[in-house]
Design a protein around this motif. Structure first.
Motif, mmCIF file in Angstrom:
data_model
loop_
_atom_site.group_PDB
_atom_site.id
_atom_site.type_symbol
_atom_site.label_atom_id
_atom_site.label_comp_id
_atom_site.label_asym_id
_atom_site.label_seq_id
_atom_site.Cartn_x
_atom_site.Cartn_y
_atom_site.Cartn_z
ATOM 1 N N LYS A 40 -10.384 -4.198 1.426
ATOM 2 C CA LYS A 40 -10.397 -3.518 0.147
ATOM 3 C C LYS A 40 -10.993 -2.327 0.116
ATOM 4 N N ASN A 41 -12.000 -2.084 0.654
ATOM 5 C CA ASN A 41 -12.448 -0.587 0.378
ATOM 6 C C ASN A 41 -11.769 0.389 0.921
ATOM 7 N N ASN A 60 -9.177 -0.452 -8.121
ATOM 8 C CA ASN A 60 -9.757 -1.610 -8.060
ATOM 9 C C ASN A 60 -8.624 -2.760 -8.461
ATOM 10 N N SER A 87 -5.630 -2.818 -5.810
ATOM 11 C CA SER A 87 -6.088 -3.380 -4.529
ATOM 12 C C SER A 87 -6.216 -5.003 -4.666
ATOM 13 N N ASP A 88 -6.705 -5.667 -5.683
ATOM 14 C CA ASP A 88 -6.973 -7.007 -5.723
ATOM 15 C C ASP A 88 -5.579 -7.427 -5.820
ATOM 16 N N LEU A 92 -3.829 -7.375 -2.389
ATOM 17 C CA LEU A 92 -4.334 -8.361 -1.291
ATOM 18 C C LEU A 92 -4.026 -9.665 -1.564
ATOM 19 N N PRO A 138 -10.566 -10.031 0.542
ATOM 20 C CA PRO A 138 -10.780 -8.424 0.388
ATOM 21 C C PRO A 138 -11.717 -8.053 1.242
ATOM 22 N N TYR A 195 -6.508 -10.280 -10.881
ATOM 23 C CA TYR A 195 -7.606 -9.624 -11.595
ATOM 24 C C TYR A 195 -7.964 -10.062 -12.882
ATOM 25 N N ALA A 216 -14.495 -7.894 -6.652
ATOM 26 C CA ALA A 216 -12.865 -8.303 -6.138
ATOM 27 C C ALA A 216 -12.552 -9.764 -6.782
#
Length: 306
Positions: free
Chosen positions: A182-183, A196, A199-200, A203, A210, A264, A290
């Motif tokens: 995730k990072n 943020n 990315s959630d 994934l 994450p 999310y 996350a």
DNA sequence: ACAATATCCTGCGAGC
DNA sequence: TGCTCGCAGGATATTG
């Protein structure tokens, strides 16, 4: 928050309304001692230079670099804006009264999130380009267009998933030997544009926890991440961005991506993946929340446990 | 070299 | 009703 689709939506709006318009006045009430000595209009001395530099120049066109906005002027200067978390541009006819700046027309521009006007660029058609920025995190600076590519704010930004081939994407990600996926996806120096929310969502779509260490992810999976990133970011653009919170387009209107979230801000709800009986949970990863499914996004352990 | 934490700032909603 | 407090998350600096 402004990630690639929101920034792209804004840039598209800038190009729709602002090409050829001349900046005839500049106003701002950004003030913060924190920014003294830095390249930001929040620094008083810098602001007066900014004013002098952009006044009386027509706007050529706007461009997106990662999550940054570049407004190129005809005089060889570019305005660089990073909206950070709560910034967004609005375009309309604005009047100043004792309470601050207000749009002349009623409607979307009067949305509460559009009322935090910190910067006003008056234009030669009587309208203004204004920056609403509730939390005052945005960065606004000017720079010679030719010097942009050597300025760290631009040169440190990696290409976005659309600008990379699958091979290029994998190579970039592989620069990290360890670290949580995730990072890494949100690291703008590796791949730009993803924050943020997206990315959630990515994934979730590739069935990865994450916190999965990059060393535990094979090439095939990384390729999948590239494919899904492009797909999800495209969807975000098509829907006019994400207005879960304060983001609005240049007309002051909401985007619609928040209606399509699968994870999310959906903690506690059941997993929307077909056939999965999991639940969406929230966990702080790298200081950010996350959201993921507790069943089909299980953590793959890479470290040998004692 | 990566992780954790604080910082910038304001508004909102939960809970007392 | 009205307060306090945690949370929101982009990037960066600092400390571990």
């Amino acid at each position: 928050m402004p990630e690639l689709p929101e920034v792209q939506t804004t840039v598209d709006g800038l190009n729709k309304y602002l090409v050829g318009k001349k900046i005839t006045s500049v106003w701002s009430d950004y003030n913060s001692s924190y920014f003294d000595g830095k390249e930001n209009i929040k620094n008083k001395k810098y602001f007066s230079l900014f004013k002098k530099t952009v006044l009386n120049s027509p706007i050529k066109k706007s461009e997106r670099v990662g999550k940054n906005i570049l407004i190129h002027l005809k005089n060889g200067t570019s305005i660089l804006v990073h909206m950070k978390m709560t910034g967004h541009f609005l375009y309309g006819e604005y009047k100043k009264n004792n309470k601050g700046w207000l749009p002349k027309e009623s409607g979307a521009l009067r949305d509460p999130f559009n009322r935090h006007i910190r910067l006003v660029l008056g234009l030669d058609n009587g309208k203004s380009l204004v920056l609403s920025d509730m939390r005052k995190f945005a960065k606004v600076m000017f720079i010679k267009t030719k010097a942009l590519k050597d300025h760290p704010d631009i040169s440190n930004i990696a290409p976005d998933p659309f600008q990379l081939s699958m091979k290029g994407f994998i190579e970039k990600i592989r620069q990290k030997k360890s670290g949580r996926i995730k990072n890494i996806l949100m690291d703008q120096s590796l791949v730009s544009g993803i924050g943020n929310i997206y990315s959630d969502e990515v994934l979730f779509n590739v069935d990865l926890h994450p916190e999965t260490d990059i060393s535990a992810i094979n090439e095939k999976k990384l390729g999948e991440i590239w494919v899904r990133s492009k797909k999800i970011l495209s969807k975000g653009i098509d829907l006019g961005g994400d207005s879960t919170s304060d983001y609005r387009n240049i007309e002051g209107k909401r985007g619609n991506f928040q209606k399509k979230h699968q994870v999310y801000r959906r903690s506690g709800q059941s997993c929307p993946k077909r056939g999965c009986l999991g639940k969406i949970i929230r966990k702080v990863v790298g200081g950010r929340s996350a959201h993921f499914c507790n069943k089909h996004q299980k953590l793959v352990e890479t470290k040998i446990k004692k």
